[in-house]
Design an enzyme around this catalytic site. Sequence first.
Site, short mmCIF file in Angstrom:
data_model
loop_
_atom_site.label_atom_id
_atom_site.label_comp_id
_atom_site.label_asym_id
_atom_site.label_seq_id
_atom_site.Cartn_x
_atom_site.Cartn_y
_atom_site.Cartn_z
N GLU A 115 84.87 -63.40 -46.97
CA GLU A 115 84.65 -64.22 -47.38
C GLU A 115 84.83 -65.24 -48.45
O GLU A 115 85.08 -66.25 -48.55
CB GLU A 115 82.78 -64.89 -46.53
CG GLU A 115 82.29 -64.30 -45.43
CD GLU A 115 81.07 -64.21 -44.60
OE1 GLU A 115 80.33 -64.49 -46.11
OE2 GLU A 115 80.37 -64.56 -43.82
N HIS A 154 81.43 -81.02 -20.65
CA HIS A 154 82.49 -80.98 -20.87
C HIS A 154 82.75 -82.84 -22.39
O HIS A 154 82.01 -83.34 -21.12
CB HIS A 154 83.24 -81.60 -19.79
CG HIS A 154 84.58 -81.72 -20.45
ND1 HIS A 154 85.89 -80.33 -20.14
CD2 HIS A 154 85.50 -82.68 -19.64
CE1 HIS A 154 86.63 -81.84 -20.76
NE2 HIS A 154 86.24 -82.76 -20.28
N LYS A 190 78.32 -69.82 -47.33
CA LYS A 190 78.06 -70.75 -46.91
C LYS A 190 78.45 -72.08 -46.75
O LYS A 190 79.42 -73.60 -46.42
CB LYS A 190 76.84 -70.86 -45.23
CG LYS A 190 77.32 -70.46 -44.12
CD LYS A 190 76.98 -68.80 -44.53
CE LYS A 190 78.28 -67.80 -45.01
NZ LYS A 190 77.87 -66.83 -44.92
N THR A 210 62.40 -54.52 -48.79
CA THR A 210 62.65 -54.66 -49.79
C THR A 210 64.05 -54.86 -49.72
O THR A 210 65.21 -54.83 -51.21
CB THR A 210 62.53 -53.38 -50.64
OG1 THR A 210 62.24 -52.44 -50.40
CG2 THR A 210 61.48 -53.90 -51.44
N GLY A 247 65.13 -63.72 -51.07
CA GLY A 247 66.12 -62.68 -50.79
C GLY A 247 67.36 -62.86 -51.74
O GLY A 247 67.31 -63.91 -51.27
N GLY A 265 80.12 -52.28 -49.34
CA GLY A 265 79.19 -52.40 -48.59
C GLY A 265 77.83 -52.55 -49.23
O GLY A 265 77.95 -52.82 -50.57
P1 NAI Z 1 80.99 -54.24 -45.33
O1 NAI Z 1 80.34 -52.40 -45.23
O2 NAI Z 1 81.15 -55.51 -44.28
O3 NAI Z 1 82.29 -53.67 -45.49
C1 NAI Z 1 82.72 -53.08 -46.69
C2 NAI Z 1 84.30 -52.70 -46.27
O4 NAI Z 1 85.05 -52.40 -47.63
C3 NAI Z 1 84.84 -52.11 -44.84
O5 NAI Z 1 85.59 -53.07 -44.54
C4 NAI Z 1 85.48 -50.71 -45.61
O6 NAI Z 1 85.97 -50.40 -45.20
C5 NAI Z 1 85.98 -50.54 -46.85
N1 NAI Z 1 85.47 -49.85 -47.71
C6 NAI Z 1 84.43 -49.44 -48.21
N2 NAI Z 1 84.99 -48.56 -49.28
C7 NAI Z 1 86.18 -48.45 -50.05
C8 NAI Z 1 86.89 -48.83 -50.39
N3 NAI Z 1 86.72 -47.86 -51.74
N4 NAI Z 1 87.89 -49.16 -50.69
C9 NAI Z 1 88.83 -50.17 -50.22
N5 NAI Z 1 87.56 -50.54 -49.49
C10 NAI Z 1 86.14 -49.69 -48.98
O7 NAI Z 1 80.24 -54.73 -46.80
P2 NAI Z 1 80.11 -55.67 -47.22
O8 NAI Z 1 81.18 -57.01 -46.58
O9 NAI Z 1 80.15 -55.88 -49.26
O10 NAI Z 1 78.77 -56.43 -47.13
C11 NAI Z 1 77.81 -55.79 -47.34
C12 NAI Z 1 76.44 -56.03 -46.42
O11 NAI Z 1 76.49 -57.62 -46.27
C13 NAI Z 1 77.36 -55.88 -44.98
O12 NAI Z 1 76.58 -55.39 -44.17
C14 NAI Z 1 77.59 -57.00 -44.31
O13 NAI Z 1 77.24 -57.42 -42.70
C15 NAI Z 1 76.37 -57.80 -44.88
N6 NAI Z 1 76.67 -59.29 -44.81
C16 NAI Z 1 76.72 -59.84 -43.69
C17 NAI Z 1 77.35 -61.62 -44.03
C18 NAI Z 1 77.39 -62.25 -42.31
O14 NAI Z 1 76.49 -62.26 -41.70
N7 NAI Z 1 77.88 -64.02 -42.83
C19 NAI Z 1 77.53 -62.41 -45.24
C20 NAI Z 1 77.05 -61.07 -45.84
C21 NAI Z 1 77.52 -59.86 -45.98
#
Ligand code: NAI
Length: 511
Positions: free
Chosen positions: A223, A489, A84, A179, A73, A314
């Site tokens: 990231e 430790h 990473k 999906t 996926g 998002g």
């Molecule tokens: P996110 O939900 O983490 O962050 C989106 C950010 O964009 C938020 O801070 C929001 O306030 C901001 N935002 C939203 N609309 C905006 C706009 N029009 N203009 C400016 N700022 C805006 O979403 P992201 O980073 O796209 O990640 C998507 C998903 O993938 C998340 O649910 C995340 O947890 C997941 N993911 C997790 C990772 C990990 O566990 N390390 C790595 C990559 C993704």
Amino acid sequence: MKSSPLFFAVSSKISSCRKLFVTQSWRNYSSAAQQPHDLIVIGGGPGGYVAAIKASQLGLKTACIEKRGSLGGTCLNVGCIPSKALLHASQIYYDATHSNFSKWGIQMSPVNLDFPSMQQQKDKSVKNLTSGIEFLFKKYQVDYFKGEGTILGNDQVLFKSNQTDSEQLLSTKNILIATGSESSQLPFLPFDEKFVLSSTGALSLQHIPKRMIVIGAGVIGLELGSVFNRLGSQVTVLESNTERISPFLDREVSHTLKKILEKQGMTFKLGISVTNGHVDTLNKKVMLELESNAKGSTKAKEQIEADVVLVCIGRRPYTQRLGLENVGISLDEKGRIPVNDHLQTSSPSIYAIGDVVRGPMLAHKAEHEGFSVAEYLAGRSIPHLNYNAIPNVIYTHPEVASIGQTEQDLLTNSIPYRVGKFPFVGNARSKTIGEGMEGFVKVLTDAVTDRILGVHIIGMYAGELIAEAALALEYGASAEDIARTCHAHPTFAEAFKEAALMAYDGKPLNI
Ligand code: NAI
């Protein structure tokens, strides 16, 4: 249902599909077609492949349909794993060009960056892992169908091969939808993966852009913004939240992270709305129009430009061509598939997990759900998932990891709490590394029962340390339980013990 026009339309479609299958792909799938499966999983990401392997291990005749051409996926192919690999490689380069290696007695000759080779190495890591899952499918006898699956009925899935252009009707006792999701985009700035990038495009760039604008200071923005900042891009991050980056984080952690990333060279603009934008292909740049959405701001418009824009605001659930309308499943207001506590949709034989249902969009959450559905279907246990004990990691440097409630959640819900906080500057192992001294562990406990309600860490290896906190939350541990547990430790994990000691006993030892 059987006599409805829908059923008639579907069943006539089935007959023509069956004919097609018989003539074109009988040789490949004859045995699979003769016996119904116990479970067909649609989607081979972390949720789907885990469910498929576990179900097969538990004796269910299982198939997995995946159209990407490789398993794993978004996470393995164009998400967690490649990011990473690039985060690791870019950090080595950053250390080699910015750290004072000579203090450790290491002399460096000039360091050169070969970005295409860095990308190739990343691709190797991805290939290694995705082919590993294919191996596991063979080992555990999961039938792997390479192509698209569309649900035609509660026990029927139409498979369209993306290898032979053939179609096949599969019957099954249960269906699991896994999906996933796709990147959300701005309506006026669609992805072209050249100038306007999704995370997928950013991960496969073959050059280092001079100027990169990142829209969204969430997990992906921080990231991937870090990766290109370390490699020499001038990175500006725009965030709509007026007060902090990654607003879902504990406020103190978020503020600390912003300061550290700014020290590393990233620029943040908070409280920004991107109101318009376009690609200037002639001059090879992207122009954005911004407006402040901070309270009391004049709403004055500002224009900025960059060589590339990375949009990470998002993700949204991916349900295209899944055939949900054929089984009467409708989506909620966020485009997600509604499920009950057993991850069952409105159709009892159809389950859904991961990014396509409610809850955080995290690979390990999807995995957890996939595993549970497999066990449930095999009659082993009823899904009992603790959504409050799902860790969240941001792989910046230092890392950020959190689990459970933030201080803001506790205040909002009027829950009396205690705070135990221990900075890594007081941790012996951190001192031996020097730069490992940035950050802290913060433990939040119930003021009455001492039970741990949330743990928030910013520091080196935070992503590994959070596992202990996950265990603590899952088993309902108190801060005293952690403080009285012997920790090796010198380790970074001792900082967790010290923070727990402070929450329970008022003060830590080493500070
Ligand atoms: P996110 O939900 O983490 O962050 C989106 C950010 O964009 C938020 O801070 C929001 O306030 C901001 N935002 C939203 N609309 C905006 C706009 N029009 N203009 C400016 N700022 C805006 O979403 P992201 O980073 O796209 O990640 C998507 C998903 O993938 C998340 O649910 C995340 O947890 C997941 N993911 C997790 C990772 C990990 O566990 N390390 C790595 C990559 C993704």
